[in-house]
Design an enzyme around this catalytic site. Structure first.
Site, PDB file in Angstrom:
ATOM      1  N   LYS A   1       0.847  -1.205   0.000  1.00 56.10           N
ATOM      2  CA  LYS A   1       0.000   0.000   0.000  1.00 56.10           C
ATOM      3  C   LYS A   1       0.879   1.251   0.000  1.00 56.10           C
ATOM      4  O   LYS A   1       0.624   2.210  -0.737  1.00 56.10           O
ATOM      5  CB  LYS A   1      -0.933   0.001   1.234  1.00 56.10           C
ATOM      6  CG  LYS A   1      -2.053  -1.024   1.130  1.00 56.10           C
ATOM      7  CD  LYS A   1      -2.853  -1.169   2.428  1.00 56.10           C
ATOM      8  CE  LYS A   1      -3.872  -2.302   2.285  1.00 56.10           C
ATOM      9  NZ  LYS A   1      -4.683  -2.526   3.498  1.00 56.10           N
TER      10      LYS A   1
ATOM     11  N   GLN B   1      -4.457  -1.479   9.818  1.00 55.95           N
ATOM     12  CA  GLN B   1      -4.435  -2.785   9.174  1.00 55.95           C
ATOM     13  C   GLN B   1      -4.983  -3.855  10.112  1.00 55.95           C
ATOM     14  O   GLN B   1      -4.635  -3.910  11.297  1.00 55.95           O
ATOM     15  CB  GLN B   1      -2.994  -3.133   8.741  1.00 55.95           C
ATOM     16  CG  GLN B   1      -2.882  -4.397   7.906  1.00 55.95           C
ATOM     17  CD  GLN B   1      -3.557  -4.303   6.538  1.00 55.95           C
ATOM     18  OE1 GLN B   1      -3.701  -3.219   5.970  1.00 55.95           O
ATOM     19  NE2 GLN B   1      -3.977  -5.431   6.002  1.00 55.95           N
TER      20      GLN B   1
ATOM     21  N   ASP C   1     -10.763   3.037   4.317  1.00 54.24           N
ATOM     22  CA  ASP C   1     -11.092   1.610   4.196  1.00 54.24           C
ATOM     23  C   ASP C   1     -12.594   1.403   4.007  1.00 54.24           C
ATOM     24  O   ASP C   1     -13.028   0.332   3.589  1.00 54.24           O
ATOM     25  CB  ASP C   1     -10.684   0.857   5.471  1.00 54.24           C
ATOM     26  CG  ASP C   1      -9.365   0.104   5.328  1.00 54.24           C
ATOM     27  OD1 ASP C   1      -9.026  -0.275   4.192  1.00 54.24           O
ATOM     28  OD2 ASP C   1      -8.702  -0.096   6.355  1.00 54.24           O
TER      29      ASP C   1
HETATM   30  N1  GUN Z   1      -6.961  -6.751   6.306  1.00 53.77           N
HETATM   31  C1  GUN Z   1      -7.363  -7.452   5.227  1.00 53.77           C
HETATM   32  N2  GUN Z   1      -7.885  -6.616   4.288  1.00 53.77           N
HETATM   33  C2  GUN Z   1      -7.820  -5.362   4.814  1.00 53.77           C
HETATM   34  C3  GUN Z   1      -8.194  -4.093   4.324  1.00 53.77           C
HETATM   35  O1  GUN Z   1      -8.726  -3.913   3.213  1.00 53.77           O
HETATM   36  N3  GUN Z   1      -7.947  -3.041   5.165  1.00 53.77           N
HETATM   37  C4  GUN Z   1      -7.395  -3.201   6.385  1.00 53.77           C
HETATM   38  N4  GUN Z   1      -7.210  -2.122   7.134  1.00 53.77           N
HETATM   39  N5  GUN Z   1      -7.037  -4.382   6.870  1.00 53.77           N
HETATM   40  C5  GUN Z   1      -7.250  -5.459   6.081  1.00 53.77           C
END
Ligand code: GUN
Length: 294
Positions: A53, A97, A120
């Site tokens: 990311k 995350q 998100d």
């Molecule tokens: N863990 C798995 N997928 C995601 C996501 O799209 N965002 C976040 N913050 N954690 C995740």
């Protein structure tokens, strides 16, 4: 002959579109969009996802900040970090995350995030606005799935879509997005989960299958109607001694036997996965432009 839905190439196209828009905004005097990511602990998958990311942000001309904490961080400390990010005018959007260590209540953290910065799309306000078809940050993976259907001109209106899995991150929101009065959308949606009876009978009715269970190769050829569109969201690490890393990613679909029955299918890796990051960047650009909340 089936067609592969190339999420890697589609995500690269979207990222290039975003980079071009960012460059145009900056040339008009705007500052770079700025995403912050919070990572707690050392979960192998999370480390990789967050690194990807951050890298994607740099490639698109964004600023990024990674806040790393060890797994002993308390819930109160994480809440304080969230409050700081909420208040920081230099940060357009941020993510925490998942998964978080067990001693931290993820719901409490999620609800503390300012919905205006919730790129998100996990906060109850954004989920509620999604259900009501109001402008909002859409969760990245479901949004990426819908974007793939759109860019491949796959008809969804009136189709029967069977979603496997009811997680907050994928199954539940994708079922809502595909049922909404929108294009893509207007599907008849069946949401199947661990308590569903006659799962195979449901799957055999599906024009579109979205598999988001996290069970490697769960969907077999005898569960799929000829000509179906199959979207595989599974990304489970399975041991593979032949790989340098010692593992490979496995989807929820037994690709080799299912693909010949499909009209379209996403591979793992290179299908839905890369779209998640592209849609996170899209949300962060929306945040920088204050598109949804003024
Ligand atoms: N863990 C798995 N997928 C995601 C996501 O799209 N965002 C976040 N913050 N954690 C995740």
């Amino acid at each position: 002959m089936y067609q592969i839905i190339d999420g890697k190439a589609t995500a690269a196209t979207i990222r290039a579109e975003i980079a071009a828009e960012v460059a145009a905004l900056i040339s008009k005097g705007a500052r770079k969009p700025h995403l912050a990511a919070v990572l707690v602990g050392t979960d192998g998958g999370s480390e990789t996802y967050v690194a990807n990311k951050i890298k994607a942000c740099e490639d698109a001309g964004f600023s990024s900040t990674l806040l790393r904490f060890d797994e002993h961080l308390s819930e109160a400390e994480l809440l304080a970090t969230v409050q700081q990010l909420n208040a920081d005018a230099e940060i357009d959007g941020f993510i925490v995350q998942l998964p978080l260590p067990k001693h931290i209540n993820a719901d409490r953290i999620n609800e503390a995030i300012d919905p205006k910065k919730d790129v998100d799309g996990f906060h109850a306000v954004n989920i509620g606005r999604m259900v009501l078809n109001l402008p909002c940050y859409l969760p990245a993976t479901p949004h990426g799935i819908v974007e793939l259907l759109k860019r491949y001109n796959i008809e969804t209106e009136g189709k029967h879509c069977v979603v496997l899995g009811r997680s907050n991150i994928v199954g539940s929101p994708v079922s809502i997005l595909l049922a909404r009065q929108a294009n893509p959308g207007n599907c008849t949606v069946t949401l199947c989960h661990s308590r569903t009876k006659n799962l195979k009978e449901h799957l055999l009715q599906a024009d579109i299958i979205v598999a988001a269970l996290g069970k490697p190769e769960f969907v077999r050829a005898d569960m799929v109607k000829p000509g179906a569109v199959v979207i595989d969201v599974g990304t489970t690490r399975v041991v593979d001694a032949s790989r340098k890393s010692g593992f490979r990613l496995s989807g929820d679909v037994a690709f080799e036997e299912v693909a010949p029955k499909c009209s379209y299918i996403t591979p793992v890796p290179g299908g839905v996965g890369p779209m998640t990051i592209a849609m996170l960047l899209k949300n962060t650009l929306h945040a920088a432009k204050k598109d949804f909340y003024g």
